[in-house]
Design a protein around this motif. Structure first.
Motif, PDB file in Angstrom:
ATOM      1  N   SER A 212       0.730  -0.757   0.294  1.00 46.95           N
ATOM      2  CA  SER A 212      -0.131  -0.022  -0.389  1.00 46.95           C
ATOM      3  C   SER A 212       1.136   1.494   0.071  1.00 46.95           C
ATOM      4  N   GLY A 213       2.560   1.197   0.538  1.00 47.63           N
ATOM      5  CA  GLY A 213       3.291   1.853   0.519  1.00 47.63           C
ATOM      6  C   GLY A 213       3.174   2.858  -0.669  1.00 47.63           C
ATOM      7  N   ARG A 214       3.685   1.878  -1.945  1.00 50.12           N
ATOM      8  CA  ARG A 214       3.652   1.545  -2.626  1.00 50.12           C
ATOM      9  C   ARG A 214       3.094   1.958  -4.035  1.00 50.12           C
ATOM     10  N   TRP A 215       1.876   1.671  -3.958  1.00 53.06           N
ATOM     11  CA  TRP A 215       0.635   2.513  -4.624  1.00 53.06           C
ATOM     12  C   TRP A 215       0.227   3.309  -3.870  1.00 53.06           C
ATOM     13  N   LEU A 216       0.078   4.003  -2.476  1.00 58.34           N
ATOM     14  CA  LEU A 216      -1.205   5.165  -2.173  1.00 58.34           C
ATOM     15  C   LEU A 216      -0.131   6.790  -2.639  1.00 58.34           C
ATOM     16  N   PRO A 217       0.985   6.643  -3.007  1.00 57.89           N
ATOM     17  CA  PRO A 217       1.504   8.397  -3.875  1.00 57.89           C
ATOM     18  C   PRO A 217       1.015   8.090  -5.215  1.00 57.89           C
ATOM     19  N   TRP A 218       0.628   7.444  -5.407  1.00 55.74           N
ATOM     20  CA  TRP A 218      -0.168   7.195  -7.322  1.00 55.74           C
ATOM     21  C   TRP A 218      -1.619   7.557  -7.289  1.00 55.74           C
ATOM     22  N   LEU A 219      -2.436   7.197  -6.374  1.00 59.37           N
ATOM     23  CA  LEU A 219      -3.823   6.747  -6.453  1.00 59.37           C
ATOM     24  C   LEU A 219      -3.831   8.382  -5.548  1.00 59.37           C
ATOM     25  N   ALA A 220      -3.009   8.852  -4.687  1.00 62.08           N
ATOM     26  CA  ALA A 220      -3.558  10.606  -4.220  1.00 62.08           C
ATOM     27  C   ALA A 220      -3.344  10.963  -5.611  1.00 62.08           C
ATOM     28  N   LEU A 221      -2.297  10.858  -6.115  1.00 63.11           N
ATOM     29  CA  LEU A 221      -2.330  11.862  -7.298  1.00 63.11           C
ATOM     30  C   LEU A 221      -3.817  11.551  -8.352  1.00 63.11           C
TER      31      LEU A 221
ATOM     32  N   VAL B 283      -9.730  -5.201  10.757  1.00 65.01           N
ATOM     33  CA  VAL B 283      -8.820  -3.554  10.813  1.00 65.01           C
ATOM     34  C   VAL B 283      -9.583  -2.820   9.558  1.00 65.01           C
ATOM     35  N   VAL B 284      -9.123  -3.143   8.514  1.00 62.04           N
ATOM     36  CA  VAL B 284     -10.284  -2.677   7.254  1.00 62.04           C
ATOM     37  C   VAL B 284     -11.566  -2.115   7.721  1.00 62.04           C
ATOM     38  N   MET B 285     -12.443  -3.176   8.350  1.00 54.89           N
ATOM     39  CA  MET B 285     -13.735  -3.220   8.503  1.00 54.89           C
ATOM     40  C   MET B 285     -13.643  -1.546   9.723  1.00 54.89           C
ATOM     41  N   LYS B 286     -13.048  -1.515  10.611  1.00 50.85           N
ATOM     42  CA  LYS B 286     -13.063  -1.018  11.185  1.00 50.85           C
ATOM     43  C   LYS B 286     -12.561   0.262  10.865  1.00 50.85           C
ATOM     44  N   CYS B 287     -11.954   0.409  10.166  1.00 54.00           N
ATOM     45  CA  CYS B 287     -11.093   1.009   9.553  1.00 54.00           C
ATOM     46  C   CYS B 287     -12.157   2.211   8.677  1.00 54.00           C
ATOM     47  N   CYS B 288     -13.131   1.305   8.250  1.00 55.73           N
ATOM     48  CA  CYS B 288     -14.442   2.324   7.037  1.00 55.73           C
ATOM     49  C   CYS B 288     -15.470   2.945   7.468  1.00 55.73           C
TER      50      CYS B 288
ATOM     51  N   CYS C  14     -11.375   7.151  -5.389  1.00 55.80           N
ATOM     52  CA  CYS C  14     -10.267   6.597  -5.214  1.00 55.80           C
ATOM     53  C   CYS C  14     -10.517   7.267  -3.751  1.00 55.80           C
ATOM     54  N   PHE C  15     -11.237   8.724  -3.314  1.00 54.00           N
ATOM     55  CA  PHE C  15     -10.635   9.553  -2.100  1.00 54.00           C
ATOM     56  C   PHE C  15     -11.154   8.344  -1.079  1.00 54.00           C
ATOM     57  N   PHE C  16     -11.871   7.540  -1.632  1.00 58.60           N
ATOM     58  CA  PHE C  16     -12.078   6.409  -0.361  1.00 58.60           C
ATOM     59  C   PHE C  16     -10.850   5.786   0.036  1.00 58.60           C
ATOM     60  N   ALA C  17     -10.650   5.331  -1.393  1.00 62.37           N
ATOM     61  CA  ALA C  17      -9.380   4.161  -1.001  1.00 62.37           C
ATOM     62  C   ALA C  17      -8.203   4.573  -0.512  1.00 62.37           C
ATOM     63  N   VAL C  18      -8.125   6.071  -0.830  1.00 64.74           N
ATOM     64  CA  VAL C  18      -6.395   6.466  -0.213  1.00 64.74           C
ATOM     65  C   VAL C  18      -6.809   6.619   1.217  1.00 64.74           C
ATOM     66  N   ALA C  19      -8.164   6.965   1.656  1.00 64.38           N
ATOM     67  CA  ALA C  19      -8.584   7.105   2.952  1.00 64.38           C
ATOM     68  C   ALA C  19      -8.327   5.867   3.810  1.00 64.38           C
ATOM     69  N   LEU C  20      -8.802   4.880   3.247  1.00 69.57           N
ATOM     70  CA  LEU C  20      -8.813   3.716   4.322  1.00 69.57           C
ATOM     71  C   LEU C  20      -7.307   3.187   3.869  1.00 69.57           C
ATOM     72  N   LEU C  21      -6.553   3.296   3.158  1.00 69.16           N
ATOM     73  CA  LEU C  21      -5.566   2.880   2.806  1.00 69.16           C
ATOM     74  C   LEU C  21      -4.385   3.580   4.196  1.00 69.16           C
ATOM     75  N   LEU C  22      -4.950   4.589   4.234  1.00 72.33           N
ATOM     76  CA  LEU C  22      -3.930   5.415   5.263  1.00 72.33           C
ATOM     77  C   LEU C  22      -4.423   5.387   6.972  1.00 72.33           C
ATOM     78  N   TYR C  23      -6.215   4.823   6.934  1.00 70.48           N
ATOM     79  CA  TYR C  23      -6.828   4.747   8.371  1.00 70.48           C
ATOM     80  C   TYR C  23      -6.067   3.454   8.517  1.00 70.48           C
ATOM     81  N   THR C  24      -5.990   2.271   7.655  1.00 73.92           N
ATOM     82  CA  THR C  24      -5.466   0.869   7.585  1.00 73.92           C
ATOM     83  C   THR C  24      -4.073   1.209   7.971  1.00 73.92           C
ATOM     84  N   ARG C  25      -3.421   1.616   7.267  1.00 74.40           N
ATOM     85  CA  ARG C  25      -1.183   1.694   7.937  1.00 74.40           C
ATOM     86  C   ARG C  25      -1.546   1.976   9.266  1.00 74.40           C
TER      87      ARG C  25
END
Lengths: 247, 58
Positions: free
Chosen positions: A18-27, A91-96, A214-225
């Motif tokens: 997720s650390g590798r995907w995040l910058p691109w997804l955020a962009l 973790v994903v459930m809680k972060c949603c 996409c925003f949802f995916a980014v926020a979910l990745l950040l919370y999960t991480r």
């Protein structure tokens, strides 16, 4: 397949990928939201009946769509955590929950603000609006329920059950405008039929919907991480990360 | 652009207050969902570094 599933359950693997995907997804998210917002707010033609207030659609519809999608992700993650005891799914459930609550809040508030110039009222207890309010309370319920337990394993299980039971609400929201006589207008975009919206208005809306997803995916990745870091704080790999961050 | 100038874009024929309020609220709420988890991760690293230092001093 099973190997992939097994890997996906590993918090460390998830954190690294997720650390590798995040910058691109955020962009991508920033680009979509910015394009969609400028296009919808400044370039799309106004509605024949509603004038410029219809531009609220570019926030209201994407937020409403993602608020339901987020709930489905939360419930599915809850089911996976119950059935396979996958820690990452819990973790994903809680972060949603916080993300879903925020996006549902946007859907409700933007709907109320749109209602004032269009219907002449901020709020009506109509089927669609009330069921979305229930969705909002379900998210808050999951958040509160999780905090109410000292034993986090029991908390995860209880929240998974609550989110699964709450799934009943999703089809109710979706079809409420067709089942009951409602002030809320029926869906403009449908998968099965031609959309009733002019392409000049529809295109920016589709961009905004993609942007919100996409925003949802980014926020979910950040919370999960951040949750993974906290839960795995005593493992070797997180300690190594901390040492590396000292520099 | 659909509007002739910036002030027309702001006014939106009297609907500006509604539309821009939605934009502002969405922006605030969405950015909070980025700032909160980022802040948590940052705090985590700060705390763990302090723990590391404490342990190495003992």
């Amino acid at each position: 397949m099973w190997q992939f599933f097994h890997k996906l359950g590993s918090p460390r693997w998830f954190y690294e990928i997720s650390g590798r995907w995040l910058p691109w997804l955020a962009l991508l998210t920033a680009a979509l939201l910015l394009t969609g917002a400028v296009w919808g707010l400044a370039y799309a033609p106004p509605d024949f009946k509603q004038g410029n207030s219809f531009r609220i659609i570019y926030f209201h519809v994407p937020a409403s769509a993602v608020s339901m999608a987020c709930y489905m992700v939360m419930a599915m993650a809850g089911a996976v955590s119950l059935i396979w005891r996958m820690k990452l799914a819990e973790v994903v459930m809680k972060c949603c929950a916080p993300i879903g609550a925020s996006i549902t809040f946007i859907a409700l508030v933007s709907g109320a603000i749109w209602g004032k110039p269009t219907w002449g009222t901020w709020w009506v207890w109509d089927a669609r609006i009330t069921s979305v309010l229930v969705l909002f309370f379900l998210y808050l319920g999951v958040l509160a329920l999780y905090e109410a337990f000292d034993n986090k394993e029991a908390a995860g299980k209880a929240c998974a059950v609550l989110s699964l039971v709450g799934c009943v609400n999703i089809p109710i929201i979706y079809w409420s405008v067709e089942w009951w006589y409602s002030l809320h207008q029926p869906a403009t975009i449908k998968f099965t039929e031609q959309s009733s919206m002019h392409p000049d208005m529809l295109q920016p809306l589709l961009v905004m919907i993609a942007g919100f997803y996409c925003f949802f995916a980014v926020a979910l990745l950040l919370y999960t991480r951040s949750e993974i870091l906290f839960r795995e704080r005593n493992t070797k790999w997180v300690r190594a990360l901390v040492e590396k961050s000292v520099g | 652009m659909f509007f002739n100038n910036f002030s027309e874009l702001m006014a939106m024929d009297g609907h500006g207050a509604y539309v821009w309020a939605v934009v502002l609220i969405s922006l605030l709420v969405l950015s909070s969902q980025i700032i909160i988890p980022l802040g948590r991760s940052r705090r985590f690293f700060v705390q763990q570094r302090m723990r590391l230092r404490r342990e190495s001093n003992q």
